[in-house]
Design a protein around this motif. Sequence first.
Motif, PDB file in Angstrom:
ATOM      1  N   TRP A 177       0.855  -1.196   0.000  1.00 37.57           N
ATOM      2  CA  TRP A 177       0.000   0.000   0.000  1.00 37.57           C
ATOM      3  C   TRP A 177       0.879   1.230   0.000  1.00 37.57           C
ATOM      4  N   GLU A 215       0.431   5.604   0.893  1.00 33.04           N
ATOM      5  CA  GLU A 215      -0.513   6.509   1.550  1.00 33.04           C
ATOM      6  C   GLU A 215       0.029   7.927   1.570  1.00 33.04           C
ATOM      7  N   TYR A 257     -11.454   8.038   5.569  1.00 29.49           N
ATOM      8  CA  TYR A 257     -10.181   7.722   4.923  1.00 29.49           C
ATOM      9  C   TYR A 257     -10.440   7.662   3.426  1.00 29.49           C
ATOM     10  N   THR A 258      -9.581   8.306   2.643  1.00 27.60           N
ATOM     11  CA  THR A 258      -9.760   8.347   1.203  1.00 27.60           C
ATOM     12  C   THR A 258      -8.961   7.241   0.530  1.00 27.60           C
ATOM     13  N   ASN A 259      -9.618   6.455  -0.293  1.00 23.27           N
ATOM     14  CA  ASN A 259      -8.937   5.528  -1.187  1.00 23.27           C
ATOM     15  C   ASN A 259      -8.884   6.136  -2.575  1.00 23.27           C
ATOM     16  N   HIS A 285      -8.149  -0.082  -6.240  1.00 20.86           N
ATOM     17  CA  HIS A 285      -7.426   0.784  -5.315  1.00 20.86           C
ATOM     18  C   HIS A 285      -5.957   0.913  -5.739  1.00 20.86           C
ATOM     19  N   GLY A 302      -3.990   5.381  -0.750  1.00 23.27           N
ATOM     20  CA  GLY A 302      -4.918   6.025   0.157  1.00 23.27           C
ATOM     21  C   GLY A 302      -4.445   7.402   0.584  1.00 23.27           C
TER      22      GLY A 302
END
Length: 264
Positions: A145, A147, A179-181, A188, A191
């Motif tokens: 991920w 962020e 929370y923004t994805n 996705h 984030g």
Amino acid sequence: MPEMTEYRPGEPCWLDLASPDGAVSKRFYRELFGWSSYTLTQDAYGDYEVFTLGGPDGPTTAGLQMLADPDQPPTWTVFFRVDDVEETGSRVLAAGGQEVMPPMQGMHLGRVAMYTDPEGADFALWQPFGREGMEVLREPGAMCWVELASRDIEGARRFYGEVFGWRPVDYEYYRSAPYTNWEIHGDHVGGMVFMDERWPPHWVAHWIPYFWVTDCDATVWRAADLGARVTIPPTDIKPGRLATLADPTDARFAVITPDLTFEG
């Protein structure tokens, strides 16, 4: 483990650690994640260390280079795949970003450029000539991920939408704030978290990578033993158990043990 051979435009495809002490950084991440590494050497660019998973011949996970400017902070930089560095770079500037390193040849592997968004978060663009990026993703010991931490959520939504065509979608992962994805075609790509009053006021907006670990708590204890600083201790959220750290040179990153039953 399945190896990544292709990334779509707008997806994070590579990680690069700029460190003031390559030996310290190499030892830390090799011992923490079980990485190996090898060195790429070219006179015009200097040495570049490539981290791998599962031995020196294993799939690539990230890169390491020395800080070009000792006054700059150590940092992990996220690279995003693009079809045309110059064209995407023009969109970055038109949307209010700043150029840090103009488009240039990245050895024989592709073209690269570095920018900051309007809040100062740095990132890079990568146009590959065969070497797409990380060869392993979303596996234990690899990145899973990326962020963005931002104090201007609406500004970031506009900027990255104009640059990469990302669509922001809010999720209730935390109790305090949505929370923004970031999504492309429903998938996705990363984030965004809001930097509220609980964040240190001197911290600027920034991107960090998340690495998949099988035991978040044990990894954090091990990281502390190796000289890391824990900035957020192991915490449960809907997608899994996470923690954020600063490595021995003060470069920030996160670890997470995903909840494999979570759908979001």
